[in-house]
Design a protein around this motif. Sequence first.
Motif, PDB file in Angstrom:
ATOM      1  N   PHE A   1      28.009  58.056  57.240  1.00 44.89           N
ATOM      2  CA  PHE A   1      28.649  56.927  56.417  1.00 44.89           C
ATOM      3  C   PHE A   1      28.332  56.930  55.043  1.00 44.89           C
ATOM      4  O   PHE A   1      29.398  56.439  54.343  1.00 44.89           O
ATOM      5  CB  PHE A   1      27.814  55.676  56.909  1.00 44.89           C
ATOM      6  CG  PHE A   1      28.327  54.213  56.590  1.00 44.89           C
ATOM      7  CD1 PHE A   1      29.759  53.738  57.203  1.00 44.89           C
ATOM      8  CD2 PHE A   1      27.715  53.465  55.490  1.00 44.89           C
ATOM      9  CE1 PHE A   1      29.949  52.711  56.633  1.00 44.89           C
ATOM     10  CE2 PHE A   1      28.197  52.476  55.274  1.00 44.89           C
ATOM     11  CZ  PHE A   1      29.420  51.790  55.864  1.00 44.89           C
TER      12      PHE A   1
ATOM     13  N   VAL B   1      31.900  58.721  64.820  1.00 46.02           N
ATOM     14  CA  VAL B   1      32.156  59.203  63.597  1.00 46.02           C
ATOM     15  C   VAL B   1      31.275  60.435  63.032  1.00 46.02           C
ATOM     16  O   VAL B   1      31.603  61.648  62.713  1.00 46.02           O
ATOM     17  CB  VAL B   1      32.036  58.069  62.437  1.00 46.02           C
ATOM     18  CG1 VAL B   1      32.237  58.539  60.884  1.00 46.02           C
ATOM     19  CG2 VAL B   1      33.087  57.013  62.727  1.00 46.02           C
TER      20      VAL B   1
ATOM     21  N   LEU C   1      38.760  61.662  48.391  1.00 49.37           N
ATOM     22  CA  LEU C   1      38.406  62.686  49.601  1.00 49.37           C
ATOM     23  C   LEU C   1      38.231  64.228  49.301  1.00 49.37           C
ATOM     24  O   LEU C   1      39.298  64.694  48.701  1.00 49.37           O
ATOM     25  CB  LEU C   1      39.239  62.567  50.847  1.00 49.37           C
ATOM     26  CG  LEU C   1      38.853  63.122  52.260  1.00 49.37           C
ATOM     27  CD1 LEU C   1      37.702  62.544  52.586  1.00 49.37           C
ATOM     28  CD2 LEU C   1      39.894  63.074  53.262  1.00 49.37           C
TER      29      LEU C   1
ATOM     30  N   VAL D   1      36.041  51.327  57.620  1.00 50.61           N
ATOM     31  CA  VAL D   1      35.478  51.747  58.821  1.00 50.61           C
ATOM     32  C   VAL D   1      34.667  50.584  59.586  1.00 50.61           C
ATOM     33  O   VAL D   1      34.621  50.312  60.825  1.00 50.61           O
ATOM     34  CB  VAL D   1      34.429  52.797  58.595  1.00 50.61           C
ATOM     35  CG1 VAL D   1      33.542  53.134  59.554  1.00 50.61           C
ATOM     36  CG2 VAL D   1      35.316  53.957  57.869  1.00 50.61           C
TER      37      VAL D   1
ATOM     38  N   GLY E   1      36.831  52.218  51.828  1.00 48.00           N
ATOM     39  CA  GLY E   1      36.659  52.884  52.754  1.00 48.00           C
ATOM     40  C   GLY E   1      35.563  52.598  53.625  1.00 48.00           C
ATOM     41  O   GLY E   1      35.945  52.536  54.937  1.00 48.00           O
ATOM     42  N   THR E   2      34.567  52.246  53.150  1.00 48.07           N
ATOM     43  CA  THR E   2      33.189  51.774  54.167  1.00 48.07           C
ATOM     44  C   THR E   2      33.729  50.572  54.893  1.00 48.07           C
ATOM     45  O   THR E   2      33.385  50.176  56.011  1.00 48.07           O
ATOM     46  CB  THR E   2      31.963  51.842  53.400  1.00 48.07           C
ATOM     47  OG1 THR E   2      32.034  50.826  52.476  1.00 48.07           O
ATOM     48  CG2 THR E   2      31.642  52.884  52.720  1.00 48.07           C
TER      49      THR E   2
ATOM     50  N   GLU F   1      33.051  59.008  48.842  1.00 52.56           N
ATOM     51  CA  GLU F   1      34.532  59.925  48.763  1.00 52.56           C
ATOM     52  C   GLU F   1      35.509  58.552  48.883  1.00 52.56           C
ATOM     53  O   GLU F   1      36.704  58.803  48.207  1.00 52.56           O
ATOM     54  CB  GLU F   1      34.719  61.001  49.662  1.00 52.56           C
ATOM     55  CG  GLU F   1      33.501  61.945  49.263  1.00 52.56           C
ATOM     56  CD  GLU F   1      34.259  63.389  49.801  1.00 52.56           C
ATOM     57  OE1 GLU F   1      35.055  63.357  50.613  1.00 52.56           O
ATOM     58  OE2 GLU F   1      33.439  64.440  49.443  1.00 52.56           O
ATOM     59  N   LEU F   2      35.584  57.633  49.782  1.00 47.34           N
ATOM     60  CA  LEU F   2      36.493  56.622  49.928  1.00 47.34           C
ATOM     61  C   LEU F   2      35.940  55.362  49.248  1.00 47.34           C
ATOM     62  O   LEU F   2      36.661  54.344  49.527  1.00 47.34           O
ATOM     63  CB  LEU F   2      36.758  56.455  51.603  1.00 47.34           C
ATOM     64  CG  LEU F   2      37.148  57.661  52.154  1.00 47.34           C
ATOM     65  CD1 LEU F   2      37.498  57.496  53.448  1.00 47.34           C
ATOM     66  CD2 LEU F   2      38.407  58.291  51.367  1.00 47.34           C
TER      67      LEU F   2
ATOM     68  N   ILE G   1      31.203  58.817  53.466  1.00 45.35           N
ATOM     69  CA  ILE G   1      32.667  58.271  53.515  1.00 45.35           C
ATOM     70  C   ILE G   1      32.266  57.096  52.331  1.00 45.35           C
ATOM     71  O   ILE G   1      33.376  56.974  51.474  1.00 45.35           O
ATOM     72  CB  ILE G   1      32.807  57.260  54.691  1.00 45.35           C
ATOM     73  CG1 ILE G   1      32.951  58.428  55.827  1.00 45.35           C
ATOM     74  CG2 ILE G   1      33.772  56.144  54.490  1.00 45.35           C
ATOM     75  CD1 ILE G   1      32.957  57.501  57.395  1.00 45.35           C
TER      76      ILE G   1
ATOM     77  N   VAL H   1      36.372  63.751  58.147  1.00 45.43           N
ATOM     78  CA  VAL H   1      35.238  63.802  56.861  1.00 45.43           C
ATOM     79  C   VAL H   1      34.379  64.884  57.679  1.00 45.43           C
ATOM     80  O   VAL H   1      33.824  65.598  56.740  1.00 45.43           O
ATOM     81  CB  VAL H   1      34.263  62.330  57.338  1.00 45.43           C
ATOM     82  CG1 VAL H   1      32.849  62.547  56.516  1.00 45.43           C
ATOM     83  CG2 VAL H   1      35.064  61.207  56.614  1.00 45.43           C
TER      84      VAL H   1
ATOM     85  N   ILE I   1      39.026  59.446  61.360  1.00 44.93           N
ATOM     86  CA  ILE I   1      38.461  59.528  60.363  1.00 44.93           C
ATOM     87  C   ILE I   1      37.210  60.349  60.383  1.00 44.93           C
ATOM     88  O   ILE I   1      36.695  61.186  59.441  1.00 44.93           O
ATOM     89  CB  ILE I   1      37.778  57.928  59.779  1.00 44.93           C
ATOM     90  CG1 ILE I   1      39.149  57.402  59.370  1.00 44.93           C
ATOM     91  CG2 ILE I   1      37.043  58.191  58.659  1.00 44.93           C
ATOM     92  CD1 ILE I   1      39.068  55.539  59.205  1.00 44.93           C
ATOM     93  N   GLY I   2      36.328  60.051  61.444  1.00 49.40           N
ATOM     94  CA  GLY I   2      35.128  61.019  61.611  1.00 49.40           C
ATOM     95  C   GLY I   2      35.426  62.582  61.514  1.00 49.40           C
ATOM     96  O   GLY I   2      34.521  63.254  60.819  1.00 49.40           O
TER      97      GLY I   2
END
Length: 355
Positions: A248, A321, A231, A263, A259-260, A254-255, A251, A6, A2-3
């Motif tokens: 963060f 990340v 995304l 994570v 999404g957060t 966009e998610l 994220i 992004v 994920i990191g």
Amino acid sequence: GIGFAVIFRLAPRLAAAQASWLLFGLVLFAVTLIIIRDHRQLDGFTYTIGLLGLLMLLLPLAPGIGREVRGARLWVDLGPIQFQPSEIGKVLIVIFAASYLNARRELLAVATRRLGPIALPEPRHLGPLLLAWGISLAVLFFEKDLGSSLLFFGIFVVMLWVATARGAYLALGGVLFAIGAFLGYQVFSHVQDRVTVWLHVLDPEYVQGDGFQVAQSLFALATGGIAGTGLGLGRPQEIPDVETDFVFSAIGEELGLLGTMAVLLLFVILIGRGFRAALQRDGFGQLLAAGLTTILALQTFVIIGGVTRLIPLTGVTLPFVSYGGSSLVANFVLLALLVRVSAAPEVRRGDWEGG
């Protein structure tokens, strides 16, 4: 993963460098596992590892190679190589602390004095806590690095509590932390600025001024809502340093909340497994796993708390990340050590050597 995705989306020019650091980190992960077949090998080099860790923490103060960025002296320049030695220094200090506390856990656990309602051991046995406090203050005052100072002291207090099971150390550690934070606030203007921004970030005079980064972070999280903008469809580039301190928030935009939370749950799983590895291991292994996992837990809390305005912002990376080679490589070494501890056979508490 994920990191990296992004970072590739936010700063394609940095993606190649991050991929290189990722591969180097994986190589060091494997090398660490090959060299250290049993985590107890490290228990025989207590003071050597401790001195190396202290050297890494204080190396940015060396004239000629230390470099100050945005008020904090964290970086070391060695020709074409630039890195933050404090990242690997924290791992070395945890190894030293695990060995030292394991050898003295019985003495530290015996309470013979009282300070009001708090039972404490002999004053001479409080030396480790006071030493950790002193080193954390040195990092704060000489390197002007609030984040590393907080992490270092917090890690040691947690390890001391794990070693002794005495809540008095947590209470005393909290008092010492409050004193250190007050001193830092009184002495350093950039610490005062961060606290002021934290309290007044959405006031008109701060939104477009000193609080611009944190304000844009909050706006990005609000824009993301539940499911995010998608995304690649947000505008997180409006946040300065979005690929490092504020990844963060990107994220979150966009998610979205989903999404957060994903994570955060991945971090919870990783941290939970780290603390699980500490259970029913030998004394050194228990403290080592607890200390290494505390690095991940505190660092995650500090940076996410900062970008969401739960606490004042400090300049630490989000493990695995954020963009940054020093942190990524150090965290892979940290994971390799956790793997070695978790692979060790479980033992009963009474069977621990030295305790």
